[in-house]
Design an enzyme around this catalytic site. Structure first.
Site, PDB file in Angstrom:
ATOM      1  N   ALA A   1       0.802  -1.229   0.000  1.00  0.00           N
ATOM      2  CA  ALA A   1       0.000   0.000   0.000  1.00  0.00           C
ATOM      3  C   ALA A   1       0.841   1.289   0.000  1.00  0.00           C
ATOM      4  O   ALA A   1       0.649   2.157  -0.856  1.00  0.00           O
ATOM      5  CB  ALA A   1      -0.972  -0.035   1.171  1.00  0.00           C
TER       6      ALA A   1
ATOM      7  N   GLN B   1       4.557 -13.253  -1.820  1.00  0.00           N
ATOM      8  CA  GLN B   1       5.249 -12.049  -1.318  1.00  0.00           C
ATOM      9  C   GLN B   1       6.114 -12.392  -0.100  1.00  0.00           C
ATOM     10  O   GLN B   1       7.142 -11.749   0.124  1.00  0.00           O
ATOM     11  CB  GLN B   1       4.225 -10.980  -0.920  1.00  0.00           C
ATOM     12  CG  GLN B   1       3.551 -10.279  -2.077  1.00  0.00           C
ATOM     13  CD  GLN B   1       2.223 -10.926  -2.420  1.00  0.00           C
ATOM     14  OE1 GLN B   1       2.023 -12.120  -2.200  1.00  0.00           O
ATOM     15  NE2 GLN B   1       1.315 -10.149  -2.964  1.00  0.00           N
TER      16      GLN B   1
ATOM     17  N   ASP C   1      -3.719  -2.570   4.108  1.00  0.00           N
ATOM     18  CA  ASP C   1      -3.970  -1.860   2.845  1.00  0.00           C
ATOM     19  C   ASP C   1      -5.019  -0.771   3.021  1.00  0.00           C
ATOM     20  O   ASP C   1      -5.011   0.222   2.306  1.00  0.00           O
ATOM     21  CB  ASP C   1      -4.405  -2.840   1.758  1.00  0.00           C
ATOM     22  CG  ASP C   1      -3.202  -3.661   1.335  1.00  0.00           C
ATOM     23  OD1 ASP C   1      -2.904  -4.667   2.003  1.00  0.00           O
ATOM     24  OD2 ASP C   1      -2.525  -3.252   0.378  1.00  0.00           O
TER      25      ASP C   1
ATOM     26  N   LYS D   1      -3.522  -8.445   3.151  1.00  0.00           N
ATOM     27  CA  LYS D   1      -3.335  -9.596   2.268  1.00  0.00           C
ATOM     28  C   LYS D   1      -4.176 -10.792   2.695  1.00  0.00           C
ATOM     29  O   LYS D   1      -4.255 -11.098   3.888  1.00  0.00           O
ATOM     30  CB  LYS D   1      -1.843  -9.946   2.250  1.00  0.00           C
ATOM     31  CG  LYS D   1      -1.441 -11.116   1.403  1.00  0.00           C
ATOM     32  CD  LYS D   1      -1.933 -11.038  -0.021  1.00  0.00           C
ATOM     33  CE  LYS D   1      -1.529  -9.772  -0.752  1.00  0.00           C
ATOM     34  NZ  LYS D   1      -2.246  -9.587  -2.038  1.00  0.00           N
TER      35      LYS D   1
HETATM   36  O1  MRU Z   1      -1.158  -7.336  -3.169  1.00  0.00           O
HETATM   37  P1  MRU Z   1      -0.055  -6.631  -2.439  1.00  0.00           P
HETATM   38  O2  MRU Z   1       1.251  -7.332  -2.500  1.00  0.00           O
HETATM   39  O3  MRU Z   1       0.027  -5.175  -2.862  1.00  0.00           O
HETATM   40  O4  MRU Z   1      -0.526  -6.633  -0.929  1.00  0.00           O
HETATM   41  C1  MRU Z   1       0.287  -6.017   0.028  1.00  0.00           C
HETATM   42  C2  MRU Z   1      -0.193  -6.212   1.411  1.00  0.00           C
HETATM   43  O5  MRU Z   1      -1.241  -6.755   1.664  1.00  0.00           O
HETATM   44  C3  MRU Z   1       0.642  -5.620   2.503  1.00  0.00           C
HETATM   45  O6  MRU Z   1       0.530  -6.372   3.661  1.00  0.00           O
HETATM   46  C4  MRU Z   1       0.135  -4.195   2.789  1.00  0.00           C
HETATM   47  O7  MRU Z   1       0.114  -3.428   1.629  1.00  0.00           O
HETATM   48  C5  MRU Z   1       0.956  -3.518   3.816  1.00  0.00           C
HETATM   49  S1  MRU Z   1       2.521  -3.102   3.155  1.00  0.00           S
HETATM   50  C6  MRU Z   1       3.365  -2.134   4.177  1.00  0.00           C
END
Ligand code: MRU
Length: 354
Positions: A55, A200, A241, A252
């Site tokens: 995010a 990830q 997010d 996530k």
């Molecule tokens: O689909 P993504 O990889 O963009 O999802 C990211 C996440 O869910 C992270 O946990 C979230 O953005 C926090 S990042 C500091």
């Protein structure tokens, strides 16, 4: 602190020579390759295609995308630049739906634009985007200190997805807390959920940890329950997010399951996120838009199908953890214990008293 190891080597986003340079997070860690975006449409596509993700990193990248949009619009339309960039702004806004930092960053850039005249906006907007980027890193460092203070010395931690330097302007949110705890010598083990289907955790979190010389143990998402059952985890740290005004938190897919497990096993569950991730206009988690991506992300891996051709897949990429399962929300402005609408309103009241 002088002499302290900083654990801060990685940067995902940079504006350089009139282009946005992104580490291509689709191919890490097998390849460290950079994608160079020369206009706002390329930036929006890079966000949609997950060259850059996480995010806060999406927000920072979009802010630099606005710089490219404005520079291009000024080249094309001179004093009419503002109208000429409207399409690019819409394209950036639509690039991914869940991370509210995207909208926060675009709003910040629009505020900066509002103060400008008809002259070339490139230099002042570069300044605004660079400041936003620096503020994100600074916020992460503050959260690192605040979050590390919640952990026992020698903590054994579990995290999900990637919330590190790659997912932010730098340093990271939940992984920033891991960095800060490690810097004071306090981390015995870091378990990273692999985080299906994009991995990830297995690819990006593990890469950041080993790059910094920190311990990294990857587990299949389904193994987290057994790890908690064996008593091997002192705290779970995740990012966010979008956080609704009552503390419900989208993160996530798989985060909600971890929060349920944490409560069942009496393990603290902490969300670490800057205030730019809090959407005060969204009263509760039911209003958070949840992105669903291509089913092929689940049915195949790197283009090789492993499921029967006739099978379908459901691929929501975020879930919502009710605030009641969160022991503390760590922000750069302070820690909200057992977050709820009152605690979050008080946090903002402390930042901007009425
Ligand atoms: O689909 P993504 O990889 O963009 O999802 C990211 C996440 O869910 C992270 O946990 C979230 O953005 C926090 S990042 C500091």
């Amino acid at each position: 602190m002088a002499g302290e190891v900083q654990y801060d080597k990685v940067r995902a986003v940079e504006l350089r020579d009139g282009a946005v340079h992104l580490i291509d997070q689709r191919v890490l860690p097998l390849e460290v390759r950079y994608e160079v975006c020369r206009d706002a449409r390329q930036v929006a596509a890079a966000i949609t295609d997950m060259v850059v993700r996480g995010a806060p990193a999406i927000g920072v990248t979009a802010a630099y995308g606005v710089v490219l949009a404005a520079a291009g619009a000024y080249r094309a339309a001179g004093p009419g630049w503002r109208a000429a960039m409207a399409g690019d702004m819409e394209c950036l806004r639509a690039s991914r739906p869940t991370a509210v930092n995207l909208h926060w960053a675009l709003a910040r850039m629009e505020e900066a634009m509002a103060g400008l005249g008809a002259e070339d906006p490139t230099v002042p907007l570069t300044g605004a985007a660079t400041r936003l980027h620096a503020e994100d890193i600074e916020a992460n460092r503050r959260m690192g200190v605040l979050g590390a203070a919640l952990l026992p010395k020698g903590a054994r931690l579990l995290t999900h997805c990637n919330t590190g330097a790659l997912a932010t302007g730098g340093y990271g949110t939940a992984l920033g807390v891991v960095r800060a705890a490690a810097a004071r010598g306090g981390v015995a083990a870091v378990y990273a959920d692999e985080t299906r289907p994009w991995l990830q955790g297995a690819r990006l979190t593990a890469w950041e940890l080993v790059t910094e010389g920190l311990p990294a143990t990857i587990l299949a998402d389904g193994a987290a329950a057994a790890l908690l059952q064996r008593g091997h985890i002192d705290a779970i740290l995740v990012g966010a997010d979008r956080i609704a005004a009552n503390g419900d938190t989208a993160n996530k897919i798989g985060t909600y399951g971890l929060a349920v497990l944490a409560r069942h096993h009496g393990v603290p569950f902490y969300v670490v996120a800057p205030t730019s991730t809090i959407d005060r206009a969204c009263p509760d988690g039911s209003g958070i838009p949840i992105e669903e991506r291509d089913p092929l992300e689940v049915l195949a891996f790197r283009g090789v199908r492993h499921s029967p051709e006739q099978a379908r897949a459901w691929n929501p990429v975020f879930d919502v953890t009710p605030a009641s399962l969160i022991d503390a929300l760590v922000t750069e402005e302070g820690v909200v214990e057992r977050p709820d609408a009152g605690g979050i309103a008080a946090l903002f009241g402390a930042i901007r008293p009425a």
